[in-house]
Scaffold this motif. Structure first.
Motif, PDB file in Angstrom:
ATOM      1  N   PRO A  60       1.063  -0.697   0.380  1.00  0.00           N
ATOM      2  CA  PRO A  60       0.245   0.108  -0.205  1.00  0.00           C
ATOM      3  C   PRO A  60       0.990   1.527  -0.007  1.00  0.00           C
ATOM      4  N   THR A  61       0.244   2.147  -0.884  1.00  0.00           N
ATOM      5  CA  THR A  61       1.327   3.321  -0.840  1.00  0.00           C
ATOM      6  C   THR A  61      -0.214   4.525  -1.086  1.00  0.00           C
ATOM      7  N   PHE A  62       0.378   5.917  -0.102  1.00  0.00           N
ATOM      8  CA  PHE A  62      -0.447   6.709  -0.088  1.00  0.00           C
ATOM      9  C   PHE A  62       0.200   7.930  -1.433  1.00  0.00           C
ATOM     10  N   SER A  63      -0.696   7.923  -2.703  1.00  0.00           N
ATOM     11  CA  SER A  63      -0.126   8.481  -3.425  1.00  0.00           C
ATOM     12  C   SER A  63      -0.455   9.892  -3.556  1.00  0.00           C
ATOM     13  N   ILE A  64       0.427  11.121  -4.296  1.00  0.00           N
ATOM     14  CA  ILE A  64       0.261  12.212  -4.604  1.00  0.00           C
ATOM     15  C   ILE A  64       0.282  13.155  -5.497  1.00  0.00           C
ATOM     16  N   ALA A  65      -0.493  13.649  -6.003  1.00  0.00           N
ATOM     17  CA  ALA A  65      -0.143  14.419  -7.397  1.00  0.00           C
ATOM     18  C   ALA A  65      -0.684  15.708  -7.432  1.00  0.00           C
ATOM     19  N   ALA A 207      -4.798   8.713  -7.480  1.00  0.00           N
ATOM     20  CA  ALA A 207      -3.963   9.781  -6.036  1.00  0.00           C
ATOM     21  C   ALA A 207      -4.945  10.494  -5.048  1.00  0.00           C
ATOM     22  N   PHE A 208      -3.922  10.286  -4.332  1.00  0.00           N
ATOM     23  CA  PHE A 208      -4.585  12.050  -3.899  1.00  0.00           C
ATOM     24  C   PHE A 208      -4.075  13.580  -4.780  1.00  0.00           C
TER      25      PHE A 208
END
Length: 222
Positions: A60-65, A207-208
Protein backbone atom coordinates in the motif's frame (compact mmCIF):
# COMPACT_ATOMS: atom_id res chain seq x y z
CA UNK A 1 -4.74 3.47 14.53
CA UNK A 2 -1.99 1.27 13.09
CA UNK A 3 -3.65 -1.98 14.18
CA UNK A 4 -7.01 -0.86 12.81
CA UNK A 5 -5.53 0.09 9.44
CA UNK A 6 -3.61 -3.20 9.28
CA UNK A 7 -6.80 -5.16 9.95
CA UNK A 8 -8.72 -3.23 7.32
CA UNK A 9 -6.00 -3.82 4.75
CA UNK A 10 -5.98 -7.55 5.45
CA UNK A 11 -9.78 -7.68 5.22
CA UNK A 12 -9.64 -5.90 1.87
CA UNK A 13 -7.00 -8.31 0.60
CA UNK A 14 -9.12 -11.32 1.63
CA UNK A 15 -12.26 -9.87 0.04
CA UNK A 16 -10.41 -9.20 -3.19
CA UNK A 17 -8.97 -12.73 -3.27
CA UNK A 18 -12.45 -14.18 -2.67
CA UNK A 19 -13.86 -12.08 -5.50
CA UNK A 20 -11.16 -13.33 -7.87
CA UNK A 21 -11.75 -16.96 -6.85
CA UNK A 22 -15.52 -16.60 -7.26
CA UNK A 23 -15.11 -15.21 -10.77
CA UNK A 24 -12.68 -17.99 -11.72
CA UNK A 25 -15.20 -20.57 -10.54
CA UNK A 26 -17.90 -18.85 -12.59
CA UNK A 27 -15.75 -18.88 -15.72
CA UNK A 28 -14.90 -22.55 -15.22
CA UNK A 29 -18.57 -23.45 -14.69
CA UNK A 30 -19.85 -21.60 -17.75
CA UNK A 31 -16.97 -21.45 -20.25
CA UNK A 32 -19.24 -21.02 -23.27
CA UNK A 33 -20.72 -17.81 -21.89
CA UNK A 34 -17.29 -16.24 -21.59
CA UNK A 35 -16.43 -17.01 -25.22
CA UNK A 36 -18.66 -14.13 -26.27
CA UNK A 37 -16.22 -11.46 -27.58
CA UNK A 38 -17.70 -8.58 -25.58
CA UNK A 39 -17.94 -10.57 -22.35
CA UNK A 40 -14.44 -11.94 -22.88
CA UNK A 41 -13.07 -8.43 -23.37
CA UNK A 42 -14.77 -7.20 -20.19
CA UNK A 43 -13.45 -10.24 -18.30
CA UNK A 44 -9.88 -9.49 -19.40
CA UNK A 45 -10.30 -5.87 -18.32
CA UNK A 46 -11.53 -6.95 -14.91
CA UNK A 47 -8.72 -9.48 -14.49
CA UNK A 48 -6.14 -6.81 -15.26
CA UNK A 49 -7.69 -4.38 -12.77
CA UNK A 50 -8.02 -7.15 -10.17
CA UNK A 51 -4.34 -8.12 -10.46
CA UNK A 52 -3.30 -4.47 -10.16
CA UNK A 53 -5.51 -3.97 -7.09
CA UNK A 54 -4.01 -7.03 -5.41
CA UNK A 55 -0.51 -5.74 -6.08
CA UNK A 56 -1.36 -2.29 -4.71
CA UNK A 57 -2.82 -3.79 -1.53
CA UNK A 58 0.24 -5.98 -0.99
CA UNK A 59 2.38 -2.84 -1.00
CA UNK A 60 0.00 0.00 0.00
CA UNK A 61 1.18 3.45 -0.99
CA UNK A 62 -0.31 6.88 -0.42
CA UNK A 63 -0.01 8.68 -3.77
CA UNK A 64 -0.08 12.46 -4.05
CA UNK A 65 -0.29 13.95 -7.55
CA UNK A 66 -0.08 17.56 -8.70
CA UNK A 67 -2.20 18.61 -11.67
CA UNK A 68 -3.27 21.92 -13.19
CA UNK A 69 -2.48 24.51 -15.81
CA UNK A 70 0.98 24.98 -17.25
CA UNK A 71 3.43 27.19 -15.32
CA UNK A 72 1.09 27.33 -12.33
CA UNK A 73 3.56 26.25 -9.66
CA UNK A 74 2.95 22.48 -9.54
CA UNK A 75 6.63 21.65 -9.35
CA UNK A 76 7.15 24.30 -6.68
CA UNK A 77 4.47 22.56 -4.61
CA UNK A 78 6.22 19.20 -5.17
CA UNK A 79 9.55 20.58 -3.97
CA UNK A 80 7.86 22.06 -0.89
CA UNK A 81 6.20 18.72 -0.14
CA UNK A 82 9.39 16.69 -0.35
CA UNK A 83 11.56 19.30 1.38
CA UNK A 84 14.18 19.58 -1.35
CA UNK A 85 14.58 21.00 -4.86
CA UNK A 86 14.33 18.16 -7.38
CA UNK A 87 11.42 19.01 -9.71
CA UNK A 88 12.51 21.66 -12.28
CA UNK A 89 10.97 25.09 -11.64
CA UNK A 90 12.66 27.33 -14.23
CA UNK A 91 10.55 29.86 -16.09
CA UNK A 92 8.42 28.43 -18.88
CA UNK A 93 6.77 25.06 -19.29
CA UNK A 94 8.96 22.50 -17.54
CA UNK A 95 6.63 19.72 -16.37
CA UNK A 96 6.22 16.96 -18.90
CA UNK A 97 5.46 13.29 -18.67
CA UNK A 98 5.37 11.67 -15.26
CA UNK A 99 7.93 12.38 -12.54
CA UNK A 100 7.44 9.97 -9.64
CA UNK A 101 9.30 10.64 -6.38
CA UNK A 102 9.94 7.84 -3.90
CA UNK A 103 11.62 7.78 -0.49
CA UNK A 104 15.14 6.39 -0.21
CA UNK A 105 18.32 7.19 1.67
CA UNK A 106 20.16 6.87 -1.65
CA UNK A 107 19.44 9.32 -4.46
CA UNK A 108 18.65 7.44 -7.67
CA UNK A 109 17.06 8.24 -11.01
CA UNK A 110 15.52 6.01 -13.67
CA UNK A 111 14.44 7.39 -17.04
CA UNK A 112 12.45 4.78 -18.94
CA UNK A 113 12.97 4.10 -22.60
CA UNK A 114 9.90 5.41 -24.46
CA UNK A 115 9.05 5.49 -28.13
CA UNK A 116 10.53 8.49 -29.91
CA UNK A 117 12.70 9.54 -26.96
CA UNK A 118 15.48 11.96 -27.92
CA UNK A 119 16.65 12.38 -24.33
CA UNK A 120 19.04 10.23 -22.32
CA UNK A 121 17.51 7.13 -20.71
CA UNK A 122 18.89 4.74 -18.12
CA UNK A 123 19.47 4.45 -14.37
CA UNK A 124 21.83 6.29 -12.05
CA UNK A 125 22.57 6.09 -8.30
CA UNK A 126 24.56 8.07 -5.77
CA UNK A 127 23.44 11.38 -7.26
CA UNK A 128 23.45 14.69 -5.44
CA UNK A 129 20.28 16.82 -5.33
CA UNK A 130 21.85 19.14 -7.90
CA UNK A 131 22.71 16.25 -10.22
CA UNK A 132 19.18 14.86 -9.91
CA UNK A 133 17.72 18.27 -10.67
CA UNK A 134 19.98 18.86 -13.68
CA UNK A 135 19.23 15.48 -15.28
CA UNK A 136 15.47 15.86 -14.82
CA UNK A 137 15.54 19.43 -16.14
CA UNK A 138 17.46 18.35 -19.24
CA UNK A 139 14.92 15.60 -19.98
CA UNK A 140 11.98 18.00 -19.62
CA UNK A 141 13.60 20.66 -21.83
CA UNK A 142 14.52 18.12 -24.52
CA UNK A 143 11.01 16.64 -24.46
CA UNK A 144 9.35 20.01 -25.02
CA UNK A 145 11.71 20.85 -27.89
CA UNK A 146 11.11 17.43 -29.48
CA UNK A 147 7.36 17.76 -29.09
CA UNK A 148 7.41 20.92 -31.21
CA UNK A 149 8.79 18.91 -34.15
CA UNK A 150 7.15 15.48 -33.85
CA UNK A 151 4.82 13.33 -31.79
CA UNK A 152 6.55 11.35 -29.05
CA UNK A 153 5.59 9.59 -25.87
CA UNK A 154 6.08 11.72 -22.77
CA UNK A 155 9.05 10.76 -20.55
CA UNK A 156 8.63 8.55 -17.50
CA UNK A 157 11.02 9.35 -14.66
CA UNK A 158 11.34 7.85 -11.18
CA UNK A 159 13.58 9.62 -8.68
CA UNK A 160 14.42 8.45 -5.17
CA UNK A 161 15.60 10.66 -2.34
CA UNK A 162 14.78 11.38 1.29
CA UNK A 163 11.21 12.70 1.27
CA UNK A 164 10.15 14.97 4.13
CA UNK A 165 6.71 13.32 4.71
CA UNK A 166 8.42 9.94 5.18
CA UNK A 167 11.42 11.19 7.14
CA UNK A 168 8.98 12.96 9.49
CA UNK A 169 6.02 10.51 9.76
CA UNK A 170 4.00 12.85 11.98
CA UNK A 171 3.39 15.12 8.98
CA UNK A 172 0.94 12.70 7.33
CA UNK A 173 0.21 10.39 10.26
CA UNK A 174 0.09 7.29 8.05
CA UNK A 175 0.00 3.79 9.59
CA UNK A 176 3.31 1.88 9.60
CA UNK A 177 3.95 0.00 6.38
CA UNK A 178 2.19 2.49 4.11
CA UNK A 179 4.56 4.03 1.59
CA UNK A 180 4.44 7.50 0.03
CA UNK A 181 4.91 8.54 -3.58
CA UNK A 182 4.59 12.03 -5.02
CA UNK A 183 3.82 12.41 -8.71
CA UNK A 184 4.42 15.59 -10.71
CA UNK A 185 2.07 15.35 -13.71
CA UNK A 186 2.29 17.50 -16.87
CA UNK A 187 0.37 20.76 -17.09
CA UNK A 188 -2.59 21.45 -19.34
CA UNK A 189 -3.11 24.50 -21.52
CA UNK A 190 -6.63 23.30 -22.33
CA UNK A 191 -8.57 20.04 -22.52
CA UNK A 192 -7.62 19.99 -26.19
CA UNK A 193 -4.09 19.01 -25.12
CA UNK A 194 -4.92 15.36 -25.72
CA UNK A 195 -1.46 13.91 -25.16
CA UNK A 196 -0.97 15.36 -21.69
CA UNK A 197 -4.63 14.77 -20.81
CA UNK A 198 -4.22 11.06 -21.52
CA UNK A 199 -1.13 10.88 -19.30
CA UNK A 200 -3.01 12.61 -16.47
CA UNK A 201 -6.15 10.47 -16.76
CA UNK A 202 -4.11 7.28 -16.42
CA UNK A 203 -2.76 8.39 -13.04
CA UNK A 204 -5.09 10.86 -11.39
CA UNK A 205 -7.80 8.40 -10.32
CA UNK A 206 -5.21 6.50 -8.27
CA UNK A 207 -3.90 9.46 -6.31
CA UNK A 208 -4.87 12.24 -3.92
CA UNK A 209 -4.63 15.24 -6.23
CA UNK A 210 -3.47 18.78 -5.54
CA UNK A 211 -4.71 21.19 -8.22
CA UNK A 212 -2.74 24.34 -9.12
CA UNK A 213 -4.39 26.89 -11.41
CA UNK A 214 -2.96 30.01 -13.01
CA UNK A 215 -6.10 31.79 -14.12
CA UNK A 216 -4.08 33.74 -16.64
CA UNK A 217 -3.51 30.41 -18.40
CA UNK A 218 -7.13 29.18 -18.20
CA UNK A 219 -8.89 28.75 -21.56
CA UNK A 220 -12.47 29.66 -20.65
CA UNK A 221 -13.76 28.37 -23.98
CA UNK A 222 -12.30 24.91 -23.34
Amino acid sequence: MGDTAKAQLEKSRNNLRELGNALSNLVNSFPDVFEDPEIKSRLQGFQHAHAEALQRLEHPTFSIATIGTTSSGKSTIVNALIGRKIAPIEAGEMSGGVLTLLHSEDRTLTIEETEGATWETGSWSGLSDDALYDKIQKVMATYHETRKKKTCLAPRLTASATLLPVASPQILGLPPGVGVEIIDLPGLKSIQDRDNLQVIQQRVHKAFSLVALDYGQVDEQQ
